[in-house]
Design an enzyme around this catalytic site. Structure first.
Site, PDB file in Angstrom:
ATOM      1  N   ASP A 319     148.737  32.111 -14.222  1.00  0.00           N
ATOM      2  CA  ASP A 319     147.403  31.533 -14.449  1.00  0.00           C
ATOM      3  C   ASP A 319     147.300  30.772 -15.771  1.00  0.00           C
ATOM      4  O   ASP A 319     146.253  30.187 -16.071  1.00  0.00           O
ATOM      5  CB  ASP A 319     146.341  32.641 -14.421  1.00  0.00           C
ATOM      6  CG  ASP A 319     146.173  33.207 -13.014  1.00  0.00           C
ATOM      7  OD1 ASP A 319     146.459  32.480 -12.034  1.00  0.00           O
ATOM      8  OD2 ASP A 319     145.761  34.375 -12.888  1.00  0.00           O
ATOM      9  N   ARG A 392     140.028  27.457 -14.759  1.00  0.00           N
ATOM     10  CA  ARG A 392     141.029  27.496 -15.843  1.00  0.00           C
ATOM     11  C   ARG A 392     141.308  26.103 -16.397  1.00  0.00           C
ATOM     12  O   ARG A 392     141.609  25.953 -17.580  1.00  0.00           O
ATOM     13  CB  ARG A 392     142.310  28.173 -15.355  1.00  0.00           C
ATOM     14  CG  ARG A 392     142.042  29.624 -14.898  1.00  0.00           C
ATOM     15  CD  ARG A 392     143.258  30.499 -14.944  1.00  0.00           C
ATOM     16  NE  ARG A 392     143.050  31.687 -14.139  1.00  0.00           N
ATOM     17  CZ  ARG A 392     142.434  32.796 -14.566  1.00  0.00           C
ATOM     18  NH1 ARG A 392     141.973  32.876 -15.796  1.00  0.00           N
ATOM     19  NH2 ARG A 392     142.285  33.834 -13.751  1.00  0.00           N
TER      20      ARG A 392
HETATM   21  C1  S3P Z   1     145.878  37.532  -8.707  1.00  0.00           C
HETATM   22  C2  S3P Z   1     147.141  37.079  -8.474  1.00  0.00           C
HETATM   23  C3  S3P Z   1     147.584  35.714  -8.768  1.00  0.00           C
HETATM   24  C4  S3P Z   1     146.643  35.007  -9.729  1.00  0.00           C
HETATM   25  C5  S3P Z   1     145.187  35.204  -9.383  1.00  0.00           C
HETATM   26  C6  S3P Z   1     144.846  36.685  -9.348  1.00  0.00           C
HETATM   27  C7  S3P Z   1     145.533  38.909  -8.328  1.00  0.00           C
HETATM   28  O1  S3P Z   1     147.632  34.984  -7.571  1.00  0.00           O
HETATM   29  O2  S3P Z   1     146.933  33.620  -9.755  1.00  0.00           O
HETATM   30  O3  S3P Z   1     144.373  34.568 -10.346  1.00  0.00           O
HETATM   31  O4  S3P Z   1     144.499  39.430  -8.788  1.00  0.00           O
HETATM   32  O5  S3P Z   1     146.308  39.519  -7.581  1.00  0.00           O
HETATM   33  P1  S3P Z   1     148.928  35.049  -6.625  1.00  0.00           P
HETATM   34  O6  S3P Z   1     149.111  36.458  -6.284  1.00  0.00           O
HETATM   35  O7  S3P Z   1     148.594  34.235  -5.427  1.00  0.00           O
HETATM   36  O8  S3P Z   1     150.037  34.460  -7.446  1.00  0.00           O
END
Ligand code: S3P
Length: 437
Positions: A319, A392
């Protein structure tokens, strides 16, 4: 949608507390819903995304109360307590809500539909539907996208290798695994955030985690007893802290302390990168909060060097690439980001939108299929830019505006509230100047 005009900043100073971690707040609501009894979540993040989870759970018959802006109380109804929703469940713009709920609903004895706003309807959902089908789930996507129709089934255990390194997909499988007739095992080549495993463990679920030859093997044994409700205080969100760290590193003569930030090793790849870049950041008072490591972070203005980021490190800072890009415009040398094509399926195509908007500000940045390259340092110039409705990117452009000459006008910073409500107030308390129309 109200534009924000940001002014170049001479100094940031002070101590701040951040709202709770987004990933942990989502999970506290979802797991609280299937626990037997009342879960109390303090320093809950009342962001757009987490409120979407609260709303979705209410549609499923769960009482979620927000007595003040930082507390959530979930009246858990046990493993079989959901009610069939009367209408499609609206996940708004939250990918975490939609993907984790898909796992939970796959095992409920009714049919449900998950939908959301246009931004969410453009994000891939087969990555979660496909492994769940291997556990016996009946899930229909619309050519790979939401709306998703889930017809609850009796699920079986399975051994699944994660095709995409995604904590959302992993968590959906673990949540479905709670209801399976035998253990579910997941193989992860690149470790993703492990908040679900930690929270399930604290609720009495038997989860075994091993690591060998770089592969993480996670096995969940379906519980034969009710899940214990939790009383937790959510650590501050490291992904929100990232914007403050970056702003303080770039604004001259700055010194900022951020209290109670989550420093879970699966989340702080960005901190490792900042150290490589030469950042002066001290970690103080490490302790455990809600089964997660937390600490205070003390940051000062620093001269930064370029870095190369690739491989597993990408997953541990997935992120933080929009704000990393802003920092790289001010670092000496060529910063290279590779192996990050996953950024193309976030709230926006974050490779394309970051490159487009930073170029407008005068950055020397080029798009690559799986990342970008940035040559620094370059003097940014304030100009109108767009957040594309991506929280973001919006906050990253605000930080860029603090170092750009003149005034930077961001078309929409309201979307920052999807993950960091109060962002502008926190920045103002540290000395940032802006005007909102
Ligand atoms: C998250 C996992 C990430 C992240 C998102 C929150 C989570 O996504 O980018 O902001 O809370 O499990 P991905 O699992 O798709 O990479």
């Amino acid at each position: 949608m109200s534009p924000v005009r940001v002014f170049q900043c001479s100094r940031l100073e002070g101590t701040v507390y951040l709202p709770g971690d987004k990933s942990i707040s989502h999970r506290a609501l979802l797991l609280g819903a299937i626990a037997q009894g009342t879960t109390t979540v303090s320093n809950f993040l009342p962001s757009g995304d987490c409120l979407a989870t609260a709303g979705a759970l209410r549609d499923l018959g769960i009482e979620v109360v927000l007595p003040d802006s930082h507390t959530a109380i979930v009246h858990g109804r046990g493993l079989r307590g959901f009610r069939c929703p009367e209408k499609p469940v609206n996940c708004v713009r939250s990918g975490t809500t939609m993907r984790l709920l898909t796992g939970l609903l796959a095992a409920q004895p009714f049919e449900s539909t998950l939908t959301g706003e246009e931004q969410l309807l453009r994000r891939p959902m087969e990555r979660v539907a496909s492994p769940l089908r291997q556990m016996g789930a009946h899930i229909c996507t619309m050519n790979g996208y939401a709306p998703i129709i889930i017809t609850g089934q009796n699920l079986r255990g399975a051994c699944l290798a994660l095709d995409v390194p995604s904590a959302q997909v992993k968590s959906a499988i673990l949540l479905a695994g709670i209801y399976a007739d035998s253990p579910a095992t997941l193989l992860e080549a690149a470790p993703t955030r492990d908040h679900t495993e930690r929270m399930l463990g604290a609720m009495g679920v038997n989860i075994d985690i091993r690591e060998s030859k770089g592969i993480r093997e996670i096995t969940l044994i379906p519980p034969t007893h009710p899940l214990l409700p939790l009383e937790i205080k959510v650590p501050g969100d490291f992904s929100s802290a990232a914007f403050i760290l970056a702003a303080a590193l770039l604004a001259p003569q700055s010194r900022v302390r951020i209290k109670d930030v989550g420093i879970n090793p699966t989340r702080i790849g960005f901190l490792d990168v900042l150290y490589q870049m030469g950042a002066d950041i001290r970690i103080a008072g490490e302790r455990i909060m809600a089964n997660e490591p937390v600490a205070d972070l003390e940051v000062q203005t620093s001269e930064l060097e370029a870095v190369e980021i690739k491989g597993d490190l990408v997953v541990r800072m997935i992120d933080e690439f929009p704000i990393l890009a802003v920092l790289a415009t001010q670092a000496r040398g060529r910063t290279i980001v590779r192996d990050a094509s996953e950024l193309r399926v976030k709230e926006t195509d974050r490779i394309a939108t970051v490159v487009k908007e930073l170029k407008r500000l005068g950055a020397r940045i080029e798009e690559r299929p799986d990342g970008f390259e940035i040559w620094g340092p370059s003097q940014l110039r304030g100009i109108p830019v767009s957040s594309h409705g991506d929280h973001r990117l919006a906050m990253s452009l605000f930080v860029a505006g603090l170092v750009a000459q003149g005034e930077t006008v961001i078309d929409d910073l309201d979307c920052a509230a999807d993950s960091f409500p109060g962002f502008l107030t926190v920045m103002q308390s540290l000395g940032a100047h802006y005007v909102q129309y």
